[in-house]
Design a protein around this motif. Structure first.
Motif, PDB file in Angstrom:
ATOM      1  N   ASP A  27      23.635 -19.241 -26.379  1.00 25.51           N
ATOM      2  CA  ASP A  27      24.134 -19.032 -25.020  1.00 25.51           C
ATOM      3  C   ASP A  27      23.467 -17.764 -24.508  1.00 25.51           C
ATOM      4  O   ASP A  27      23.074 -16.905 -25.296  1.00 25.51           O
ATOM      5  N   ASN A  74      26.200 -14.868 -26.588  1.00 26.76           N
ATOM      6  CA  ASN A  74      27.515 -15.168 -27.167  1.00 26.76           C
ATOM      7  C   ASN A  74      27.750 -16.670 -27.156  1.00 26.76           C
ATOM      8  O   ASN A  74      28.093 -17.220 -26.134  1.00 26.76           O
ATOM      9  N   PRO A  75      27.517 -17.352 -28.240  1.00 17.87           N
ATOM     10  CA  PRO A  75      27.315 -16.795 -29.578  1.00 17.87           C
ATOM     11  C   PRO A  75      25.860 -16.689 -29.996  1.00 17.87           C
ATOM     12  O   PRO A  75      25.013 -17.481 -29.580  1.00 17.87           O
TER      13      PRO A  75
HETATM   14 MN    MN Z   1      29.208 -18.172 -24.546  1.00 21.35          MN
END
Ligand code: MN
Ligand code: GDP
Length: 377
Positions: free
Chosen positions: A205, A191-192
């Motif tokens: 991430d 995320n993302p």
């Molecule tokens: Mn993140």
């Protein structure tokens, strides 16, 4: 056990995923050198076991090495949700078109890994789940067969319209599943997951939690433990052989047996209180363990009262009572302590406690009610 972003990315790479490069720095000078090596814009990212680093100021873009040094100086030592940052990841910055969310975790109700994906990434997925549940697609994987290619495609198809992006995302989702299973993870998350203006899909991430019970057979993962980044109470509990989970309430709970500990926490709720923790001291009356338990509970500033709930079976109540008396001598505890002690050698145990000035009870209801009352004083 939680992994840092840079460690989770290593696990992703080991599963074949192409993840942007990055190096860890513990000083501004090191960060500067890494940024100079990459050249161009980099991102300086706090390595702590917490989400929402971006919002807390722990993720910063730097246009050159000098700025990377300055950002690292700001971020190192920063406090994010009670955790001190001692490492930063320096990684080349990506141009971002879109941000999606891809996660896989063990769904306890289904007893199987479950994927959660959403095109509304970058932000808190729990919030999306609550406000826009239609923006989330879920898929439970049958662990006997693993994630099948058409399932990965079905998930990716929910994120993008473009066939080329869907193809890349399907591959990454498959690799995420491999990283998840080969690490003994309970959760793995990207995320993302970004798309770039040049049409690439990338994980920028990474988050991963490992099931502690998997560590003994995965030394390559176990060695990633960073005790200095864990809440000190949890490290102390693990070293003392106690099962401890910190919660947010004011009633510190010290119980023998996991089932009794859960029942005690329910009863604290029933009488209008909130438990400060789950803690199972096991079948032991060893004063060292009781001392460790007391210290851990008392180190939590939210704790207003401490409740012992001991059922003596093989464990003898007099041994436990002696352990508690000894432990209190060794530790400086401000909060009132109330104790319920029943079972083998109960009479002896209660006598020891009363002689030492403790409030001792024989029923769970009485002691929990008293602990909740003391916590709300
Ligand atoms: Mn993140
Ligand atoms: P988190 O806040 O702890 O989840 O940390 P992330 O790594 O997800 O970073 C937070 C946000 O910073 C992302 O959602 C992005 O919007 C932004 N960000 C992170 N890395 C980059 C990057 O390489 N380039 C750009 N442009 N933005 C980034």
């Amino acid at each position: 056990m939680d992994l840092h972003e840079y460690q989770a990315k290593e696990r992703f790479r080991a599963a074949g995923m192409v993840v942007p490069p990055g190096e860890v720095a513990t000083s501004p000078e090191e960060a500067e050198a890494i940024a100079a090596k990459y050249g161009g814009t980099v991102v300086v990212k706090a390595q702590v076991h917490s989400g929402g680093r971006g919002k807390a100021g722990g993720v910063k873009l730097a246009k050159d090495a000098a700025e990377a040094k300055a950002h690292a100086a700001d971020i190192l030592g920063m406090d994010i949700k009670g955790l001190t940052v001692s490492k930063v990841l320096v990684t080349p910055a990506e141009d971002i078109d879109t941000e999606a969310y891809v996660g896989v975790l063990i769904d306890r109700a289904k007893q199987a890994p479950t994927f959660v994906v959403s095109a509304a990434g970058g932000v808190d997925i729990e919030e999306v789940a609550e406000t826009n549940p239609d923006e989330i697609r879920k898929l439970t994987v049958d662990p006997r067969y693993g994630l099948l290619p058409h399932q990965a495609f079905w998930l990716a198809n929910f994120l993008y319209d473009d066939a080329e992006l869907i193809k890349q995302a399907s591959k990454i989702i498959g690799q995420l599943y491999d990283a998840f299973t080969s690490s003994g993870a309970s959760m793995a998350e990207i995320n993302p997951l970004i798309t770039t203006p040049s049409g690439e899909v990338k994980a920028i991430d990474a988050k991963m939690s490992i099931d502690d019970s998997e560590l003994f057979r995965r030394p390559e993962v176990a060695q990633m433990r960073d005790a200095s980044s864990e809440p000190p109470a949890e490290t102390r509990a693990r070293e003392a052989g106690l099962s401890y989970v910190k919660l947010d309430g004011a009633v510190g709970c010290c119980v023998n047996g996991a089932g009794l500990a859960m029942a005690t926490m329910d009863l604290v709720n029933y009488y209008g209180g909130e438990p400060a923790n789950f803690l199972d001291i096991g079948g032991s009356s060893n004063p060292d363990k009781v001392t460790a338990a007391l210290e851990i509970i008392a180190s939590d500033p939210n704790v207003k009262s401490i409740l012992f709930n001991i059922f003596g079976g093989i464990t003898r109540c007099d041994d436990v009572a002696n352990g508690i008396v000894e432990a209190r001598k060794r530790t400086d505890i401000q909060s009132p302590i109330v104790i319920r002690l029943t079972g083998t050698n109960e009479r002896l145990g209660l006598e020891i406690l009363e002689n030492a000035g403790f409030s001792a009870f024989t029923t769970m209801d009485e002691v929990v009610e008293e602990a909740v009352r003391l916590a709300s004083c």
